[in-house]
Design an enzyme around this catalytic site. Structure first.
Site, PDB file in Angstrom:
ATOM      1  N   ARG A   1      16.034  11.985   5.562  1.00  0.00           N
ATOM      2  CA  ARG A   1      16.297  12.818   6.734  1.00  0.00           C
ATOM      3  C   ARG A   1      15.584  14.153   6.495  1.00  0.00           C
ATOM      4  NH1 ARG A   1      16.756  16.815  10.152  1.00  0.00           N
ATOM      5  NH2 ARG A   1      18.419  16.633  11.698  1.00  0.00           N
TER       6      ARG A   1
ATOM      7  N   HIS B   1       0.818  -1.225   0.000  1.00  0.00           N
ATOM      8  CA  HIS B   1       0.000   0.000   0.000  1.00  0.00           C
ATOM      9  C   HIS B   1       0.845   1.265   0.000  1.00  0.00           C
ATOM     10  CE1 HIS B   1      -4.104   1.877   0.931  1.00  0.00           C
ATOM     11  NE2 HIS B   1      -4.266   1.099  -0.116  1.00  0.00           N
TER      12      HIS B   1
ATOM     13  N   ASP C   1      -9.434  -2.994   7.244  1.00  0.00           N
ATOM     14  CA  ASP C   1      -9.364  -3.683   8.536  1.00  0.00           C
ATOM     15  C   ASP C   1     -10.731  -4.032   9.107  1.00  0.00           C
ATOM     16  OD1 ASP C   1      -6.502  -1.686   9.293  1.00  0.00           O
ATOM     17  OD2 ASP C   1      -6.564  -3.802   8.740  1.00  0.00           O
TER      18      ASP C   1
ATOM     19  N   ARG D   1     -10.317  -1.855  -1.104  1.00  0.00           N
ATOM     20  CA  ARG D   1     -10.153  -3.246  -0.676  1.00  0.00           C
ATOM     21  C   ARG D   1     -11.322  -3.723   0.197  1.00  0.00           C
ATOM     22  NH1 ARG D   1      -4.607  -1.714   2.155  1.00  0.00           N
ATOM     23  NH2 ARG D   1      -6.062  -0.064   2.768  1.00  0.00           N
TER      24      ARG D   1
ATOM     25  N   ARG E   1       2.002  -8.351   4.255  1.00  0.00           N
ATOM     26  CA  ARG E   1       2.699  -7.099   3.964  1.00  0.00           C
ATOM     27  C   ARG E   1       4.204  -7.265   3.906  1.00  0.00           C
ATOM     28  NH1 ARG E   1       0.730  -1.877   4.262  1.00  0.00           N
ATOM     29  NH2 ARG E   1      -1.082  -2.840   3.282  1.00  0.00           N
TER      30      ARG E   1
ATOM     31  N   MET F   1     -12.470   1.947  15.387  1.00  0.00           N
ATOM     32  CA  MET F   1     -11.445   1.193  14.677  1.00  0.00           C
ATOM     33  C   MET F   1     -11.972   0.526  13.404  1.00  0.00           C
ATOM     34  SD  MET F   1      -8.731   1.702  16.170  1.00  0.00           S
ATOM     35  CE  MET F   1      -8.682   3.091  17.269  1.00  0.00           C
ATOM     36  N   GLY F   2     -11.137   0.593  12.347  1.00  0.00           N
ATOM     37  CA  GLY F   2     -11.542   0.024  11.067  1.00  0.00           C
ATOM     38  C   GLY F   2     -12.203   1.053  10.177  1.00  0.00           C
ATOM     39  N   PHE F   3     -12.197   2.318  10.636  1.00  0.00           N
ATOM     40  CA  PHE F   3     -12.818   3.380   9.828  1.00  0.00           C
ATOM     41  C   PHE F   3     -11.841   4.515   9.568  1.00  0.00           C
ATOM     42  CE2 PHE F   3     -17.152   2.066   9.347  1.00  0.00           C
ATOM     43  CZ  PHE F   3     -17.319   1.132  10.368  1.00  0.00           C
TER      44      PHE F   3
ATOM     45  N   HIS G   1      -2.938   1.808  12.780  1.00  0.00           N
ATOM     46  CA  HIS G   1      -2.450   1.217  11.514  1.00  0.00           C
ATOM     47  C   HIS G   1      -2.921  -0.244  11.479  1.00  0.00           C
ATOM     48  CE1 HIS G   1      -0.016   0.539   8.034  1.00  0.00           C
ATOM     49  NE2 HIS G   1       1.185   0.540   8.561  1.00  0.00           N
TER      50      HIS G   1
ATOM     51  N   LYS H   1     -12.287   6.994  18.832  1.00  0.00           N
ATOM     52  CA  LYS H   1     -11.824   6.582  17.505  1.00  0.00           C
ATOM     53  C   LYS H   1     -12.462   5.224  17.238  1.00  0.00           C
ATOM     54  CE  LYS H   1      -8.193   9.037  15.628  1.00  0.00           C
ATOM     55  NZ  LYS H   1      -8.820  10.355  15.820  1.00  0.00           N
TER      56      LYS H   1
ATOM     57  N   HIS I   1      -9.292   6.808   6.676  1.00  0.00           N
ATOM     58  CA  HIS I   1      -8.025   6.511   5.987  1.00  0.00           C
ATOM     59  C   HIS I   1      -7.348   7.826   5.632  1.00  0.00           C
ATOM     60  CE1 HIS I   1      -5.124   4.767   3.182  1.00  0.00           C
ATOM     61  NE2 HIS I   1      -5.376   3.634   3.814  1.00  0.00           N
TER      62      HIS I   1
HETATM   63  C1  SDX Z   1      -4.364   0.973   7.743  1.00  0.00           C
HETATM   64  O1  SDX Z   1      -1.838   4.355   5.205  1.00  0.00           O
HETATM   65  C2  SDX Z   1      -2.281   3.211   4.793  1.00  0.00           C
HETATM   66  O2  SDX Z   1      -2.376   2.918   3.616  1.00  0.00           O
HETATM   67  C3  SDX Z   1      -2.654   2.241   5.914  1.00  0.00           C
HETATM   68  C4  SDX Z   1      -3.318   0.960   5.465  1.00  0.00           C
HETATM   69  C5  SDX Z   1      -2.352   0.070   4.697  1.00  0.00           C
HETATM   70  O3  SDX Z   1      -2.822  -0.765   3.912  1.00  0.00           O
HETATM   71  O4  SDX Z   1      -1.130   0.144   4.991  1.00  0.00           O
HETATM   72  O5  SDX Z   1      -4.420   1.265   4.636  1.00  0.00           O
HETATM   73  C6  SDX Z   1      -3.791   0.131   6.659  1.00  0.00           C
HETATM   74  O6  SDX Z   1      -3.654   1.321   8.642  1.00  0.00           O
HETATM   75  C7  SDX Z   1      -5.780   1.434   7.640  1.00  0.00           C
HETATM   76  C8  SDX Z   1      -6.193   2.385   8.806  1.00  0.00           C
HETATM   77  C9  SDX Z   1      -6.469   1.555  10.040  1.00  0.00           C
HETATM   78  N1  SDX Z   1      -6.667   2.415  11.200  1.00  0.00           N
HETATM   79  C10 SDX Z   1      -7.882   2.566  11.785  1.00  0.00           C
HETATM   80  O7  SDX Z   1      -8.915   2.035  11.366  1.00  0.00           O
HETATM   81  C11 SDX Z   1      -7.875   3.408  13.047  1.00  0.00           C
HETATM   82  C12 SDX Z   1      -9.036   4.425  13.038  1.00  0.00           C
HETATM   83  N2  SDX Z   1      -8.792   5.384  12.003  1.00  0.00           N
HETATM   84  C13 SDX Z   1      -8.301   6.717  12.381  1.00  0.00           C
HETATM   85  O8  SDX Z   1      -7.372   6.655  13.445  1.00  0.00           O
HETATM   86  C14 SDX Z   1      -7.865   7.533  11.168  1.00  0.00           C
HETATM   87  O9  SDX Z   1      -8.904   7.503  10.283  1.00  0.00           O
HETATM   88  C15 SDX Z   1      -6.596   7.169  10.446  1.00  0.00           C
HETATM   89  C16 SDX Z   1      -5.440   6.995  11.368  1.00  0.00           C
HETATM   90  C17 SDX Z   1      -6.764   5.917   9.643  1.00  0.00           C
HETATM   91  C18 SDX Z   1      -6.301   8.305   9.462  1.00  0.00           C
HETATM   92  O10 SDX Z   1      -5.840   9.352  10.236  1.00  0.00           O
HETATM   93  P1  SDX Z   1      -5.957  10.869   9.727  1.00  0.00           P
HETATM   94  O11 SDX Z   1      -5.670  10.953   8.272  1.00  0.00           O
HETATM   95  O12 SDX Z   1      -5.151  11.717  10.651  1.00  0.00           O
HETATM   96  O13 SDX Z   1      -7.507  11.138   9.986  1.00  0.00           O
HETATM   97  P2  SDX Z   1      -8.383  12.118   9.156  1.00  0.00           P
HETATM   98  O14 SDX Z   1      -7.598  13.390   8.950  1.00  0.00           O
HETATM   99  O15 SDX Z   1      -8.914  11.411   7.953  1.00  0.00           O
HETATM  100  O16 SDX Z   1      -9.591  12.378  10.165  1.00  0.00           O
HETATM  101  C19 SDX Z   1     -10.013  13.695  10.396  1.00  0.00           C
HETATM  102  C20 SDX Z   1     -10.993  13.603  11.515  1.00  0.00           C
HETATM  103  C21 SDX Z   1     -10.312  13.060  12.762  1.00  0.00           C
HETATM  104  O17 SDX Z   1      -9.650  14.114  13.369  1.00  0.00           O
HETATM  105  P3  SDX Z   1      -8.647  13.786  14.614  1.00  0.00           P
HETATM  106  O18 SDX Z   1      -9.610  13.572  15.788  1.00  0.00           O
HETATM  107  O19 SDX Z   1      -7.869  12.542  14.248  1.00  0.00           O
HETATM  108  O20 SDX Z   1      -7.785  15.006  14.727  1.00  0.00           O
HETATM  109  O21 SDX Z   1     -12.039  12.678  11.198  1.00  0.00           O
HETATM  110  C22 SDX Z   1     -12.364  11.944  12.378  1.00  0.00           C
HETATM  111  C23 SDX Z   1     -11.527  12.501  13.504  1.00  0.00           C
HETATM  112  O22 SDX Z   1     -12.247  13.582  14.115  1.00  0.00           O
HETATM  113  N3  SDX Z   1     -12.027  10.539  12.229  1.00  0.00           N
HETATM  114  C24 SDX Z   1     -12.550   9.578  13.001  1.00  0.00           C
HETATM  115  C25 SDX Z   1     -12.014   8.380  12.517  1.00  0.00           C
HETATM  116  N4  SDX Z   1     -11.170   8.628  11.500  1.00  0.00           N
HETATM  117  C26 SDX Z   1     -11.193   9.970  11.327  1.00  0.00           C
HETATM  118  N5  SDX Z   1     -13.421   9.642  14.031  1.00  0.00           N
HETATM  119  C27 SDX Z   1     -13.755   8.468  14.602  1.00  0.00           C
HETATM  120  N6  SDX Z   1     -13.271   7.257  14.177  1.00  0.00           N
HETATM  121  C28 SDX Z   1     -12.408   7.185  13.170  1.00  0.00           C
HETATM  122  N7  SDX Z   1     -11.934   5.996  12.783  1.00  0.00           N
END
Ligand code: SDX
Length: 407
Positions: A394, A210, A350, A301, A375, A288-290, A245, A286, A292
């Site tokens: 760096r 990815h 996820d 996917r 992976r 989980m699974g939502f 992640h 947060k 990106h």
């Molecule tokens: C993987 O990068 C890749 O390609 C990763 C991956 C791969 O194949 O390698 O695709 C695999 O890691 C998928 C992601 C799995 N992680 C999760 O499901 C954890 C929950 N997701 C969030 O932590 C978040 O969506 C991330 C970490 C995935 C993305 O982080 P961003 O880019 O910093 O989030 P964003 O800017 O899109 O979100 C903006 C806002 C958030 O603001 P913050 O509170 O983070 O400052 O949208 C909200 C939130 O307010 N938000 C969520 C949310 N995701 C975003 N609110 C609740 N639940 C969530 N999951």
């Protein structure tokens, strides 16, 4: 007369330009090049092959070959590749005895499989004749050994957790089984039916690569100092473990179990689930699974795996967690709908992975190690690419500390 000293190479961009494009978490920033993978809102390609095409028509072994070698294997190349991987499945006694010695800690939960896997990969380096070399041929040999041995480590870990004899100690499983089926066999001693084997195989295809995700970028930073592949992979495993992640596949299933426990099976489809979710929103939880970092209109996917996982859940008579397998998908679909309607946030790969692996009876703490088993192909492709055309990674930082002051 020696030539006048030339001025040091001017930085690629000025400090002002750097400050103008600074973005927290490198969001939206191009941090390097790669020929391995391309991800866009509109699609996902491994070496130019689109993910739906691969999920539909390829096997994980073929995808692993494409990622590592750069082209689609001929039948002869594929046969040779598969034979190499099968031959490399067994572990050196140094690794197996470490896993057995960690058995009590794993069984009690004091040690978690992702950490034991990371340590086992480090021990693999001590027994690998190519460990210290970063040349292409050595890297490719190491990539195949890691690809072959990580499922064996996962299987042996599950055996010691279950307090049973190590399955496939000599051969690393059953040499007649393909990669995905053997992974399942190593964990529980059962040869999976062809539906389960195909679903696992496709999940490994979807998880394989990815582009510059956090764990792959970690592996490139480590490889960029000309450190070795095992070290770069150990770092990548540590990065993938995090719940933001790869660890999200485990966390997503634990979240669904929590909702099912709190509302009960009969409440699926009712307002009780909406209320649970609203409480989560109110407490800024947060889910989980939502979400990106790159995909804002959905992870290509996720629907592929959701459809395959739901299909086996509908056919399944087992009751994981005491509920019919399909109930987990019904609950998951309601959670997905609420996330989309209320937050415009889509599930990532996820989310369906958790429900699918749960349906197949895979222990939750093995979900992210299985992500590693897939992976490893993407990581090694990037490590090989980094070593082949290296520049140390760096970046700069934005200083936010104290003004200069006397001691
Ligand atoms: C993987 O990068 C890749 O390609 C990763 C991956 C791969 O194949 O390698 O695709 C695999 O890691 C998928 C992601 C799995 N992680 C999760 O499901 C954890 C929950 N997701 C969030 O932590 C978040 O969506 C991330 C970490 C995935 C993305 O982080 P961003 O880019 O910093 O989030 P964003 O800017 O899109 O979100 C903006 C806002 C958030 O603001 P913050 O509170 O983070 O400052 O949208 C909200 C939130 O307010 N938000 C969520 C949310 N995701 C975003 N609110 C609740 N639940 C969530 N999951």
């Amino acid at each position: 007369m020696s030539a006048a000293p030339t001025s040091p190479k001017a930085p690629a961009i000025s400090k002002e330009q750097a400050e103008a494009i600074y973005s927290r978490g490198l969001e939206g920033i191009i941090a390097g090049e790669t020929a391995v993978c391309s991800i866009e809102q509109g699609g996902l390609w491994y070496r130019g092959y689109e993910i739906h095409d691969l999920a539909q028509n390829a096997t994980f072994e073929e995808v692993a070959f494409v990622l590592l070698e750069g082209h689609k294997p001929s039948p002869a190349e594929l046969a040779r590749f598969k034979a190499e991987i099968v031959a490399e499945r067994p572990l050196h006694p140094m690794v197996t005895s470490f896993i057995e010695s960690a058995g009590g800690y794993l069984a009690s939960g004091r040690a978690v499989p992702m950490d034991v896997l990371r340590t086992a990969v480090s021990i693999l380096a001590h027994t690998d004749p190519d460990a210290q070399s970063v040349d292409n041929a050595a890297n490719l040999r190491k990539a195949k050994r890691l690809l072959a041995k990580i499922p064996t480590i996962i299987g042996h870990m599950q055996n010691v957790i279950d307090g049973r004899a190590i399955i496939g100690r000599e051969l690393g499983g059953d040499p007649t089984l393909g990669h995905a089926a053997n992974l399942m066999y190593l964990m529980n001693g059962e040869k999976p039916n062809k539906d389960y084997a195909r679903v696992i195989d496709v999940s490994l295809i979807l998880y394989a690569e990815h582009d510059y995700n956090a764990s792959t970028f970690t592996s490139r930073v480590i490889a960029g100092t000309l450190s070795d592949m095992h070290g770069a992979v150990a770092g990548a495993i540590a990065a993938l473990k995090g719940p933001l992640h790869g660890g999200a596949n485990e966390a997503a299933m634990e979240m669904l179990k929590e909702i099912m426990h709190d509302v009960g099976e009969r409440a699926i489809g009712t307002k009780a689930v909406d209320d649970w979710m609203q409480k989560a929103f109110d407490t800024k939880r947060k889910l989980m699974g939502f979400g990106h970092r790159v995909y804002k209109n959905g992870d290509h996917r996720a629907p592929i795996l959701h459809k395959m996982g739901r299909a086996i859940a509908e056919k399944d008579t087992k009751n994981p967690g005491g509920h019919a397998a399909v109930k987990w998908f019904e609950l998951g679909e309601q959670v997905q709908k609420i996330m989309l309607d209320k937050k415009t946030i889509h599930p990532n790969v996820d989310f369906p992975c958790g429900m699918t692996y749960f349906t197949m009876g895979i222990p939750v703490p093995q979900y992210t190690p299985i992500f590693v088993a897939s992976r490893i192909t993407g990581w090694c492709a990037h490590i090989i690419e980094q070593h082949a055309n290296n520049r140390i990674i760096r970046p700069l930082s934005k200083y936010t500390g104290e003004a200069p002051r006397k001691w």
